[in-house]
Enzyme design. Structure first.
Site, short mmCIF file in Angstrom:
data_model
loop_
_atom_site.label_atom_id
_atom_site.label_comp_id
_atom_site.label_asym_id
_atom_site.label_seq_id
_atom_site.Cartn_x
_atom_site.Cartn_y
_atom_site.Cartn_z
N HIS B 122 0.77 -1.55 -0.04
CA HIS B 122 0.15 -0.01 0.09
C HIS B 122 0.91 1.40 -0.02
O HIS B 122 1.98 1.41 0.52
CB HIS B 122 -1.04 0.03 1.29
CG HIS B 122 -1.94 1.12 1.29
ND1 HIS B 122 -1.33 2.51 1.56
CD2 HIS B 122 -2.87 0.96 0.92
CE1 HIS B 122 -2.65 2.84 2.25
NE2 HIS B 122 -3.66 2.23 1.78
N ASP B 199 3.32 -5.11 8.00
CA ASP B 199 2.37 -3.88 7.97
C ASP B 199 0.98 -4.83 8.60
O ASP B 199 0.64 -5.97 7.18
CB ASP B 199 2.29 -3.34 6.86
CG ASP B 199 1.27 -2.57 6.12
OD1 ASP B 199 -0.45 -1.85 7.41
OD2 ASP B 199 0.72 -1.96 5.53
N GLN B 202 -4.30 -5.66 6.69
CA GLN B 202 -5.61 -5.93 6.75
C GLN B 202 -5.66 -7.16 6.44
O GLN B 202 -6.08 -8.34 6.40
CB GLN B 202 -5.27 -5.59 4.40
CG GLN B 202 -5.31 -5.03 4.18
CD GLN B 202 -7.37 -4.14 4.30
OE1 GLN B 202 -7.53 -5.53 3.71
NE2 GLN B 202 -6.86 -3.09 3.60
N LYS B 225 -9.66 -0.74 10.77
CA LYS B 225 -10.39 -1.67 9.67
C LYS B 225 -11.05 -3.13 11.03
O LYS B 225 -11.05 -4.45 9.69
CB LYS B 225 -9.78 -1.94 9.50
CG LYS B 225 -8.67 -0.79 7.82
CD LYS B 225 -8.00 -1.37 6.66
CE LYS B 225 -7.20 -0.56 5.71
NZ LYS B 225 -8.09 0.78 5.03
N CYS B 363 -4.68 2.86 -3.99
CA CYS B 363 -3.74 3.28 -2.94
C CYS B 363 -2.67 2.10 -3.16
O CYS B 363 -1.74 2.00 -2.35
CB CYS B 363 -3.90 2.88 -1.52
SG CYS B 363 -5.30 4.49 -0.92
#
Lengths: 141, 405
Positions: B122, B199, B202, B225, B363
């Site tokens: 991202h 990261d 998600q 999220k 993104c």
């Protein structure tokens, strides 16, 4: 026809649709009917930034009037561009600069476009007016 | 087995109608909705203990501080971090990455050093590293992505040199849904003596995350999220690094002693929490994590696998539809293109049918461009979605094709 008269005509054409689906089908048909730009003209110079789909806008000045041709890789966008071209093409730079494009709101296009998308629509209008300004100062010069 | 009807009744926004049609929300990768327990917790916070944390000696401030530190404890347990002082609250995943890129960069990166990221990231895990590399004169190295949307692990192994200072890779691709083998990626980094940031923006909402099992040095995610409020996020970091790294922002609460000439800094985690933090957001996010735990992370995982399999089968059956990202391990995200329909046209018409998907570069421009396109249509599902909603998407796509072709 003046820019104002053309806008009235478009508003009238759209007024027969009460369903969004018909309205979009009409836009899609307009998009399909718009003359395509040649691959040569689909270049960076004519590309408008700020749209999710690509839009190319080519201006041409003949006998004091501006003629636009345009294209997009998305059909609905082509339909919207076709409307803008129909309203503004063939008018003098001064008329284009002064045009108040109320039809966009009146046929419910702005509400149907999310902010980023409507920025794309606004970017098209802005670019058309910028060409008019450029031609206008060139003609005075 | 999850009772989906009961679960959906916990998310009031799912009852919304758009353009007179029932909302089909398939944009969970962008943000998830909030269950009543979270909304109620936020209400409770503002009505019963709103007061600045760590400042006052009065009862409300004390209560707010206890709730806030309780939220930190909840996060620690949720990701199985060793120490509660290794949990830093930020404004979101993007802020967490920027914090590490800046502070780690200040302490450990100098001219000629190298940072490894992947082509799958991202923008939030690309741009902060570009910025630190530019500032320090360091070089960015990129792990390529293979045609199925997985990382080129062979190439990854070859990217290390004596100048490699950190690896920053996503746990799950926001654009393709690929679940990366983060344990293996971490082990390879450590074999080369290099720390790694993962990261988790998600990943956290879809399954078990155990930072000790992964053994990563930094892990981060956003509250919004994971069914929590916006404006709150988490950075987990091993204290051996966090203690060495200089503060990112200066202000209240992150200090020990301040004179006008010099300041000594507070200990972890407060050193990295300058100013009034989003303590109410933290409390709301903790309520969301508790909600996930009590619903059952395993059951959620199974449900989402069902949704993904069903949606994949359903969409694959549509002529001219091409799914981008076919990794064997995926979260329920399906990105696709239609042969004769521009993604923007499809998104516009689907929207009019009440179906929320995302169109564009997601993104992740480098990744999307790698697949030879300017953008994709992304349907991102989560456990509260239904098979009927997937049917509605498939029917919507067929309708779009009829209108456009």
């Amino acid at each position: 026809m003046t820019i104002e008269e053309k806008q009235e005509k478009i508003v009238e054409e759209f007024s027969v649709f009460d369903d969004w689906m018909d309205r979009y089908n009409f836009l899609i048909d307009l998009g399909k009917d718009l003359d395509v730009l040649s691959e040569k003209d689909k270049n960076r110079d004519y590309l408008i930034e700020g749209c999710q789909s690509k839009v190319w806008l080519k201006p041409d000045l003949r006998e004091g009037r501006v003629y636009f041709s345009a294209d997009s890789d998305a059909i609905i966008t082509r339909g919207i561009v076709a409307l803008l071209v129909r309203v503004l093409s063939g008018h003098t730079p001064a008329e284009i600069m002064d045009a108040d494009l109320s039809f966009i709101d009146r046929i419910g296009l702005r509400q149907n476009l999310s902010p980023t998308r409507s920025n794309g629509l606004l970017a098209m209008v802005k670019q058309m007016k910028l060409y008019a300004i450029a031609y206008s100062s060139k003609m005075k010069g | 087995m999850l009772n989906i009807e009961e679960i959906r009744s916990q998310f009031p926004i799912l009852q919304t109608r758009v353009y007179g049609r029932p909302l089909v929300y398939l944009d969970n990768g962008a943000t998830t909705h909030k269950p009543l327990v979270v909304l109620n917790k936020l209400q409770e916070a503002y009505t019963s203990f709103n007061s600045n944390v760590h400042r006052g000696v009065h009862a409300l401030s004390d209560k707010a501080s206890v709730e806030y530190e309780g939220a930190r404890e909840t996060v620690k347990r949720f990701i199985n971090a060793p120490l509660v002082s290794e949990i830093i609250f930020t404004s979101g995943a993007t802020a967490s990455i920027n914090l590490v890129a800046f502070s780690f960069g200040e302490r450990y990166i100098s001219a000629g050093d190298e940072v490894i990221i992947s082509e799958m990231e991202h923008h939030a895990n690309i741009v902060p590293w570009q910025m630190v590399c530019k500032r320090k004169g360091a070089v960015l190295k990129i792990i390529p992505v293979l045609d199925d949307g997985t990382l080129d692990m062979e190439r990854y192994r070859e990217l290390f040199s004596s100048r490699t200072r950190i690896v920053a890779v996503t746990h799950v691709s926001n654009a393709l849904g690929t679940i990366n083998p983060v344990r293996e990626i971490t082990r390879i980094a450590h074999d080369n003596g290099v720390p790694i940031l993962i990261d988790g923006a998600q990943a956290i909402q879809h399954g078990n995350v155990d930072v000790q099992d992964i053994d990563c040095d930094f892990y981060l995610f956003s509250g919004h999220k994971v069914y929590g409020p916006t404006g709150i996020g988490v950075l987990y970091g091993k204290s051996e690094y966090l203690n060495e790294m200089p503060p990112w922002q200066g202000g209240g609460d992150m200090v020990d002693r301040v004179t006008l000439e010099e300041t000594t800094f507070n200990e972890l985690p407060f050193k990295f929490e300058a100013g009034t933090t989003n303590f109410i957001g933290a409390v709301g996010m903790a309520a969301a994590l508790d909600y996930l735990k009590s619903t059952g992370i395993e059951e959620i995982g199974l449900r989402e696998k069902e949704l993904l399999d069903y949606a994949t089968r359903k969409l694959e059956g549509i002529e001219g539809l091409r799914i981008i990202g076919t990794a064997p391990e995926k979260i329920p995200i399906i990105s696709f293109l239609l042969e004769k329909v521009h993604m923007y046209d499809a998104g516009m018409i689907l929207d009019k049918m009440g179906i929320a998907v995302r169109t564009g570069t997601q993104c992740a421009q480098p990744l999307i461009n790698r697949f030879g396109t300017d953008g994709v249509i992304r349907a991102s599902m989560t456990f509260y979605n239904t098979m009927e909603e997937i049917d509605a998407l498939a029917a919507g796509i067929v309708k779009v094709k009829e209108m456009m072709e």
